[in-house]
Enzyme design. Sequence first.
Site, PDB file in Angstrom:
ATOM      1  CD  GLN A 125      -2.657   0.990   2.629  1.00  0.00           C
ATOM      2  OE1 GLN A 125      -2.126   0.503   3.606  1.00  0.00           O
ATOM      3  NE2 GLN A 125      -3.831   1.592   2.687  1.00  0.00           N
ATOM      4  CB  SER A 128       1.408   7.369   4.748  1.00  0.00           C
ATOM      5  OG  SER A 128       0.298   6.928   5.457  1.00  0.00           O
ATOM      6  CB  SER A 160       2.038  -2.281   5.045  1.00  0.00           C
ATOM      7  OG  SER A 160       1.741  -1.386   6.070  1.00  0.00           O
ATOM      8  CD  GLU A 244      -6.615   0.374   5.667  1.00  0.00           C
ATOM      9  OE1 GLU A 244      -6.911   1.405   5.072  1.00  0.00           O
ATOM     10  OE2 GLU A 244      -5.459   0.072   5.989  1.00  0.00           O
ATOM     11  CG  ASN A 360      -7.710   3.885  17.154  1.00  0.00           C
ATOM     12  OD1 ASN A 360      -7.680   3.516  15.974  1.00  0.00           O
ATOM     13  ND2 ASN A 360      -7.730   3.032  18.162  1.00  0.00           N
ATOM     14  CD  GLU A 361      -5.460   9.430  18.582  1.00  0.00           C
ATOM     15  OE1 GLU A 361      -5.052   8.871  17.526  1.00  0.00           O
ATOM     16  OE2 GLU A 361      -5.277   8.954  19.717  1.00  0.00           O
TER      17      GLU A 361
END
Lengths: 379, 314
Positions: A125, A128, A160, A244, A360-361
């Site tokens: 992937q 980012s 990744s 995802e 998670n934020e």
Amino acid sequence: MDLAVTQAEDAFRAEARAWLAAHVPPEPLPSLETAEGFAAHRAWEAELAADRWSAVNWPTEYGGRDCGLIRWLVFEEEYWAADAPGRVNQNGISLLAPTLLDHGTPEQCARVLPPMAAGETVWAQAWSEPEAGSDLASLRSRAVRAAGGWRLSGQKTWSSRAAFADRAFGLFRTDPDAPKAHQGLSYLMFDLRAPGVTVRPIGRLDGKPAFAELFLDEVFVPDEDLIGEPGAGWRIAMSTAANERGLTLRSPGRFLAAADRLRTLWQERGSPPQTRSRVADAVIGARAYQLFTYAAASRFLAGERLGPESSLNKVFWSELDIALHETALDLLGEEGERADTDWAERYVFSLAGPIYAGTNEIQRDIVAERLLGLPKGRR
Amino acid sequence: MRFLLDAEQRAFADSLDAMLTAADTPKAIREWSRGEHTSGRALWSRLADAGVFALAVPEAYEGLGPRPVELALAFVELGRHAVPGPLVETVTAAALVREPGPAKRLLPALACGESMATVAYEGSYALDGDLADVRLSLAPDGLRLAPGHEATRPSLDPARRLARLRPGGELLAVRPPVREALLWARLATAAQALGVGLALLERTVAYVGQRTQFGAPVGSFQAVKHRLADARIALEFARPLVLGAAVTMTPADVAAAKVSACEAAYATARTALQLHGAIGYTAEYDLSLWLTKARALRTAWGTPDECRADALGA
């Protein structure tokens, strides 16, 4: 309302269980984040694919069994309960494949999916960038029109599996003049061994090269590797992101199997009462996740679209995963400090859960704003 | 597999919600806390008419049951509206009385709402023991109809009134189905707690959307949002455990539902209190009716520790 599976689904479960019992390697494969382990896992993917178990929910023409969501969940429960190897091509199978099936051409599906299913092409992937993590739309890597295709330039990071993978997929800016950052992005696939690509592996916490930086210098991509229309990349990527975080990246089967291993470990250690609550919470959490997924799958099969609730999911499984593995390491006592065990490998992997696939934020912001209806505000 | 409510089940929950929304439950709760039961009794009778108490009563005794899924749905609504009274205990009593004689004598009145029941282990507090028409005592030698009750003790939840049952009384059964009745008690408590948590979340979301500080709604601050997001996550993952437990009725699933719904409700109560600030700490503001109930339900019919042990099967 019922939880019983049909006879056909039960037969499918039995078939999967029998196949796995006959084929899962008796000894765990070496870590898939090493060159040796990557090769061993690629061979395992080929073995799965030979009997069409590598992507059971895909259409049969691309190597799947076209078996539907419920049977996919059943397969995953059996797969992880059998302690079968981690899936080296997970990025391809759970992220790129659904994207192609939804947005790709039949030609792209026919060209890309069968070698993916067979482990011949392992995908990384490439989303980012150094300045674009949670704020993904601010990415700067660009794709410029060239004869018969595009030229990619820029830098991707935290890719990744890129250290050993064959190909990658990601977003590139094709229209720098678009009025908003998330417009003018396009979704492209490229070859990690093409001229102009430099891959620099990055060791994660345990030193294993589980991800990499990619430096792209005028890398040529033919038109056939553009997914969807130019400029439609963000919309397509968001449907991938929902996948995802939602149903397919982390199946309940993984957590049920992990919680079961934890319970066994606890019992082997004499069922110490001081850790009982934490073990119980892991077992309860895995069951909650299973039933939540069944409910989501039932709604999906009844024709509902799944939306921002995938953000609930992502926070839940990532925190469950860490709590579960921390409990295991604590139970192991001094053995828990060893880095060369399956528990340690899985623990290190779990630590990344709250970071990748949208921190998670960010997920909590989505839950608060889109599910609870709270006002947008300063971060 | 279709782990999804059907249209009839959704309509049942919606109709209870509509009825309770119109009923001004906060007023009934405050009166109940003062020992004035008229409005609470009237509410009870309307819930019975809607079929709530018949869900655990077999058809042979003028009930509709056993229907644990519908019961769980009903109790989510009872919790959301903080309905007072021995709701769980009445349902538990219906699951406990199985000998044909006593069943024929007691269950039809429970199903139709004519009588309220309470149940407790001998020596433990019975909810609304002073008020219930049928007081069942789980004694070492079997199920007994308690002859009376001791002095009433206040609960942390003013709407819950506690009294120990007097020993002795008529023996109704030597081997009552205690384990099965406990499943109903825990399932109903879990569902009620889930409803309490949902109400606390809903009220808090509304409050932080209106309350402004530093020139902005409090709910636009990330620290506030994230606490509420966590509450939503905990409640959303307790919900399938409650419904799943109603489908399977296995001890481990029911215990898991109880611990997870009660923990989620309690964590939501803490969040609700914090985000309301001092007004949430007052008895005069209605939020308190749910805050105190979340605490009380946490230990009713099994502490978190006991339920965790049962969820592990250990």
